[in-house]
Design an enzyme around this catalytic site. Sequence first.
Site, PDB file in Angstrom:
ATOM      1  N   GLU A  50      27.890  -3.212  49.980  1.00 34.05           N
ATOM      2  CA  GLU A  50      26.701  -3.514  50.789  1.00 34.05           C
ATOM      3  C   GLU A  50      26.704  -2.808  52.141  1.00 34.05           C
ATOM      4  OE1 GLU A  50      28.443  -5.762  49.147  1.00 34.05           O
ATOM      5  OE2 GLU A  50      27.093  -7.027  47.965  1.00 34.05           O
ATOM      6  N   PHE A 112      27.790 -22.628  47.094  1.00 37.47           N
ATOM      7  CA  PHE A 112      28.417 -21.399  46.616  1.00 37.47           C
ATOM      8  C   PHE A 112      27.736 -20.186  47.257  1.00 37.47           C
ATOM      9  CE2 PHE A 112      28.478 -17.951  43.376  1.00 37.47           C
ATOM     10  CZ  PHE A 112      29.821 -17.639  43.515  1.00 37.47           C
ATOM     11  N   GLN A 113      28.525 -19.301  47.814  1.00 39.40           N
ATOM     12  CA  GLN A 113      28.045 -18.076  48.467  1.00 39.40           C
ATOM     13  C   GLN A 113      27.053 -18.363  49.589  1.00 39.40           C
ATOM     14  OE1 GLN A 113      27.003 -15.219  45.314  1.00 39.40           O
ATOM     15  NE2 GLN A 113      29.130 -14.536  45.444  1.00 39.40           N
ATOM     16  N   LYS A 162      16.813 -18.735  47.665  1.00 41.17           N
ATOM     17  CA  LYS A 162      16.479 -18.432  46.271  1.00 41.17           C
ATOM     18  C   LYS A 162      15.261 -19.217  45.786  1.00 41.17           C
ATOM     19  CE  LYS A 162      18.284 -17.612  41.737  1.00 41.17           C
ATOM     20  NZ  LYS A 162      19.454 -17.574  40.847  1.00 41.17           N
ATOM     21  N   MET A 478      41.651  11.075  66.648  1.00 40.59           N
ATOM     22  CA  MET A 478      41.177  10.556  67.927  1.00 40.59           C
ATOM     23  C   MET A 478      42.181   9.554  68.501  1.00 40.59           C
ATOM     24  SD  MET A 478      38.944  10.761  70.204  1.00 40.59           S
ATOM     25  CE  MET A 478      37.341  11.418  69.806  1.00 40.59           C
TER      26      MET A 478
HETATM   27  C1  FAD Z   1      34.398   8.682  69.607  1.00 41.57           C
HETATM   28  C2  FAD Z   1      33.151   8.627  70.427  1.00 41.57           C
HETATM   29  C3  FAD Z   1      33.033   9.415  71.555  1.00 41.57           C
HETATM   30  C4  FAD Z   1      31.854   9.433  72.289  1.00 41.57           C
HETATM   31  N1  FAD Z   1      31.740  10.313  73.334  1.00 41.57           N
HETATM   32  C5  FAD Z   1      30.526  10.494  73.904  1.00 41.57           C
HETATM   33  C6  FAD Z   1      30.302  11.535  74.865  1.00 41.57           C
HETATM   34  O1  FAD Z   1      31.197  12.304  75.212  1.00 41.57           O
HETATM   35  N2  FAD Z   1      29.058  11.688  75.367  1.00 41.57           N
HETATM   36  C7  FAD Z   1      28.021  10.879  74.986  1.00 41.57           C
HETATM   37  O2  FAD Z   1      26.901  11.105  75.438  1.00 41.57           O
HETATM   38  N3  FAD Z   1      28.212   9.871  74.137  1.00 41.57           N
HETATM   39  C8  FAD Z   1      29.428   9.671  73.573  1.00 41.57           C
HETATM   40  N4  FAD Z   1      29.581   8.673  72.642  1.00 41.57           N
HETATM   41  C9  FAD Z   1      28.425   7.816  72.312  1.00 41.57           C
HETATM   42  C10 FAD Z   1      28.267   6.660  73.264  1.00 41.57           C
HETATM   43  O3  FAD Z   1      29.143   5.637  72.890  1.00 41.57           O
HETATM   44  C11 FAD Z   1      26.804   6.113  73.206  1.00 41.57           C
HETATM   45  O4  FAD Z   1      26.475   5.740  71.900  1.00 41.57           O
HETATM   46  C12 FAD Z   1      25.781   7.136  73.649  1.00 41.57           C
HETATM   47  O5  FAD Z   1      26.210   7.842  74.781  1.00 41.57           O
HETATM   48  C13 FAD Z   1      24.469   6.440  73.956  1.00 41.57           C
HETATM   49  O6  FAD Z   1      23.445   7.382  73.980  1.00 41.57           O
HETATM   50  P1  FAD Z   1      22.118   7.158  74.822  1.00 41.57           P
HETATM   51  O7  FAD Z   1      22.424   6.848  76.236  1.00 41.57           O
HETATM   52  O8  FAD Z   1      21.268   8.317  74.531  1.00 41.57           O
HETATM   53  O9  FAD Z   1      21.492   5.819  74.271  1.00 41.57           O
HETATM   54  P2  FAD Z   1      21.007   5.299  72.852  1.00 41.57           P
HETATM   55  O10 FAD Z   1      22.012   4.362  72.335  1.00 41.57           O
HETATM   56  O11 FAD Z   1      20.524   6.375  71.978  1.00 41.57           O
HETATM   57  O12 FAD Z   1      19.808   4.395  73.358  1.00 41.57           O
HETATM   58  C14 FAD Z   1      18.535   4.876  73.489  1.00 41.57           C
HETATM   59  C15 FAD Z   1      17.877   4.374  74.758  1.00 41.57           C
HETATM   60  O13 FAD Z   1      16.538   4.823  74.706  1.00 41.57           O
HETATM   61  C16 FAD Z   1      15.651   3.731  74.749  1.00 41.57           C
HETATM   62  N5  FAD Z   1      14.532   4.012  73.859  1.00 41.57           N
HETATM   63  C17 FAD Z   1      14.471   3.909  72.522  1.00 41.57           C
HETATM   64  N6  FAD Z   1      13.266   4.259  72.068  1.00 41.57           N
HETATM   65  C18 FAD Z   1      12.536   4.593  73.146  1.00 41.57           C
HETATM   66  C19 FAD Z   1      11.207   5.036  73.340  1.00 41.57           C
HETATM   67  N7  FAD Z   1      10.376   5.236  72.318  1.00 41.57           N
HETATM   68  N8  FAD Z   1      10.788   5.262  74.592  1.00 41.57           N
HETATM   69  C20 FAD Z   1      11.613   5.076  75.654  1.00 41.57           C
HETATM   70  N9  FAD Z   1      12.880   4.672  75.530  1.00 41.57           N
HETATM   71  C21 FAD Z   1      13.339   4.443  74.293  1.00 41.57           C
HETATM   72  C22 FAD Z   1      16.441   2.519  74.345  1.00 41.57           C
HETATM   73  O14 FAD Z   1      15.899   1.357  74.923  1.00 41.57           O
HETATM   74  C23 FAD Z   1      17.839   2.856  74.869  1.00 41.57           C
HETATM   75  O15 FAD Z   1      17.995   2.464  76.210  1.00 41.57           O
HETATM   76  C24 FAD Z   1      30.776   8.597  71.923  1.00 41.57           C
HETATM   77  C25 FAD Z   1      30.907   7.768  70.817  1.00 41.57           C
HETATM   78  C26 FAD Z   1      32.072   7.785  70.061  1.00 41.57           C
HETATM   79  C27 FAD Z   1      32.149   6.908  68.856  1.00 41.57           C
HETATM   80  C1  TPP Z   2      35.914   0.895  61.430  1.00 38.45           C
HETATM   81  C2  TPP Z   2      36.695   1.513  62.520  1.00 38.45           C
HETATM   82  N1  TPP Z   2      38.005   1.206  62.669  1.00 38.45           N
HETATM   83  C3  TPP Z   2      38.726   1.778  63.660  1.00 38.45           C
HETATM   84  C4  TPP Z   2      38.158   2.656  64.529  1.00 38.45           C
HETATM   85  C5  TPP Z   2      38.964   3.296  65.656  1.00 38.45           C
HETATM   86  N2  TPP Z   2      39.040   4.738  65.443  1.00 38.45           N
HETATM   87  C6  TPP Z   2      38.250   5.602  66.103  1.00 38.45           C
HETATM   88  S1  TPP Z   2      38.501   7.185  65.655  1.00 38.45           S
HETATM   89  C7  TPP Z   2      39.701   6.751  64.579  1.00 38.45           C
HETATM   90  C8  TPP Z   2      40.426   7.785  63.761  1.00 38.45           C
HETATM   91  C9  TPP Z   2      39.538   8.538  62.865  1.00 38.45           C
HETATM   92  O1  TPP Z   2      40.337   9.365  62.050  1.00 38.45           O
HETATM   93  P1  TPP Z   2      39.705  10.487  61.130  1.00 38.45           P
HETATM   94  O2  TPP Z   2      38.596   9.936  60.345  1.00 38.45           O
HETATM   95  O3  TPP Z   2      40.797  11.133  60.363  1.00 38.45           O
HETATM   96  O4  TPP Z   2      39.088  11.473  62.185  1.00 38.45           O
HETATM   97  P2  TPP Z   2      39.810  12.478  63.212  1.00 38.45           P
HETATM   98  O5  TPP Z   2      39.826  11.796  64.527  1.00 38.45           O
HETATM   99  O6  TPP Z   2      41.178  12.752  62.715  1.00 38.45           O
HETATM  100  O7  TPP Z   2      38.946  13.671  63.213  1.00 38.45           O
HETATM  101  C10 TPP Z   2      39.916   5.378  64.597  1.00 38.45           C
HETATM  102  C11 TPP Z   2      40.925   4.673  63.802  1.00 38.45           C
HETATM  103  C12 TPP Z   2      36.775   2.913  64.356  1.00 38.45           C
HETATM  104  N3  TPP Z   2      36.111   3.722  65.181  1.00 38.45           N
HETATM  105  N4  TPP Z   2      36.084   2.348  63.335  1.00 38.45           N
END
Ligand code: FAD
Ligand code: TPP
Lengths: 570, 163
Positions: A50, A112-113, A162, A478
Amino acid sequence: MEATGAEIVVRCLAEEGVEFVFGYPGGAVLNIYDEIFKQNKFKHVLVRHEQAAVHAADAYARSTGRVGVALVTSGPGVTNAVTGIATAYMDSIPIVVITGQVPTPAIGLDAFQEVDTVGITRPCVKHNFLVKDVKDLATTMKKAFIIAATGRPGPVVVDVPKDVTAHLTEFVYPATVEMRSYNPVVKGHSGQLKRAVQMLLEAERPMIYAGGGVVLGDASAQLVELARLLGFPVTNTLMGLGGYPATDRQNLGMLGMHGTYEANMAMQHCDVLLAIGARFDDRVIGNPAHFAREQRRIIHVDVDPSSISKRVRVDVPIVGDVQNVLTEMLSLLKLAKEKPDTAALNSWWTQIELWRSKNCLNYNRNSPIIKPQYVVEKLWEVTKGDAYITSDVGQHQMWAAQYYKFDKPRRWINSGGLGTMGVGLPYAMGVQLAHPDAQVACITGESSIQMCIQELSTCKQYRIPIKIVTLNNRYMGMVRQWQEFFYGSRYAESYMDSLPDFVKLAEAYGHVGMRIDKPEDVEAALKEAFSPALKERLVFMDFQTDQAENVFPMVGAGKGLSEMILAEEL
Amino acid sequence: MRHIISLLMENEAGALSRVAGLFSARAYNIESLTVAPTEDATMSRMTIVTIGSEDVIEQITKQLNKLVDVIKVMDLTEGSHIERELMLVKVKAVGPGREEMKRTSDIFRGRIIDVTDATYTIELTGTGSKLDAFLEAIDPAFIIETVRTGASGIGRGERSLKV
Ligand SMILES: Cc1cc2nc3c(=O)[nH]c(=O)nc-3n(C[C@H](O)[C@H](O)[C@H](O)COP(=O)(O)OP(=O)(O)OC[C@H]3O[C@@H](n4cnc5c(N)ncnc54)[C@H](O)[C@@H]3O)c2cc1C
Ligand SMILES: Cc1ncc(C[n+]2csc(CCOP(=O)(O)OP(=O)(O)O)c2C)c(N)n1
Ligand SMILES: [Mg+2]
């Protein structure tokens, strides 16, 4: 004519023009499945878990702008779906998730469930409903679609017991439903808009910081026009990539923790910041105290008032829809007598080019081991920059974001807010089904891909010919990177031991597998995977990449935006 | 700063838990929360007393407004308003303390609504701080039980929260 609740659910979906329902059956939704069996308005896609149903619906929404739909049974069906729902919630993605529930007389009796679906999902949905009376079902479905898609989009759960799916009532699908408690603001305040335009025209070191809101609000065209008219630099968040063309000179690339040197420096040193549909996330501005050290005036456009002045105080808040607000801004700018200060802008650009000349995304192109960045660059070339790219979470996600230059919105599909490993494959399914003729690639890691690997079976059943690009570094890269930098290279549980033979695994599921060990084979493998001969096939490419490679630039957690670790400094 | 936030919301099952859940999920303080249907039975009115910096209060009102079931939100403390809370206190009332207790209750405009040989039950209304003051004015050793409703509030004069 009277209809059962189950028929009503199915007819509402048809009325909404739903193309795909991603789901998994079970006791509580059997009546609904029986009605699905009898109809041919939409296609049901049977996933293998799911979580994947919700991710696929989410990616359908991200790549089309339309509401995605998932259907799961009560209890474990719901709990499995929660990760998908929370993922969509954090990135503001419009989906409707229909969940089966135990019959109304059994609710609360530990049946159940039975789980308290409304309770479990409440903190990670935009809204949810428990439909206790079949008479409310059609209106509730309409409300769900409206709420999911308007204002700040988000997931809506409709929990249907249901017995309600068996009860009869007259079916009327309302064209719309008024909700006195729900009226998102669309138009920006005209006074604030005037102030904003004035501020933009006075700027000496302007910066446009555009986020996921630009993509969600389909405002790329307006953003491009505005930036070109003003001649201002633009940066995109991870969620905003493609909202402004990456190959355009005015684009400084992504900002934030793994943003480019030039984007982060410009962000820190600008005097007027126009934030559009971006939420000053902690991964973006780093430490707010450090960010506040430089004085700048901030204009913030967002449809959600609670995104404004949440982490950073702003000077001109504009609540409204991006497209609407940018269109207004453009017409005010065109009418304005003043023009941007060209002299100031020129010297600002000189400074920016100096930062850009650091070439912060450079890497060793002569390595005898496959560099992950190289694979992404080649993928961009082979697909002519025109593919839909999904990714999982980790280093590979950041390399995908940095090296695949997205010129169009809705092409980059990833989990930013929740950072959910496992999304990549189901995301690619949802995208490919929505765009059957498009090239769709999933950039993933050997760890992430294992989190929803069972979906290879779904891809076989529905002939979903995605290309999986695994950057296999044998590590949760990472995690390993953080352990290297901040935990004295103690690699606690981040090595991925006992990996399967991905080639055989792909073959076992009936797909094509490839293992690529040498840099010189990268391009050929990609070309083959995207060749007409394999157009109809899912290809699983297992690239053996450099285990020690790290993502640069990097802003350490809690550090300031301009305190970046660059590749050359190590 | 202490704020009294009033809101109107759809009188739907689960509406209360959306508000309560919001406060716990975002780590906002709740000093008290009261809720009851209004003269229009499709709506409930809620009064929340919370404490937070101006930034936090701004986020609280925005987040409350964002809840789909919430129709209108007003920070009563932003203008002139009336705050009332009801408290029932059961106290020991024996010997010389019995008369003293009655006098203190009178001073605070309390009403004795139940009497036994050994106890009084006093009803008091007022602002939260008035009720606090009463509890401070009597000897804690005499208090058997207290129950407070939490604050309700309404704007003064023309100021009103209506759909
Ligand atoms: C491993 C990892 C590393 C990351 N590193 C980075 C990084 O280096 N740099 C980075 O930027 N992010 C990074 N992120 C992502 C970060 O965590 C956020 O998800 C991201 O920065 C949020 O993007 P955003 O500010 O564009 O907001 P979003 O989450 O895209 O939110 C959108 C915003 O726009 C608004 N909005 C939506 N629709 C409309 C509309 N029609 N009109 C006006 N407003 C609207 C919403 O209200 C909200 O405030 C990383 C994520 C991970 C998992
Ligand atoms: C469901 C979930 N569990 C744990 C994490 C923490 N986490 C972030 S990156 C990462 C490693 C990802 O490894 P891989 O898919 O091999 O990518 P790589 O960084 O090696 O490119 C982990 C464990 C997560 N983001 N999501
Ligand atoms: Mg890895």
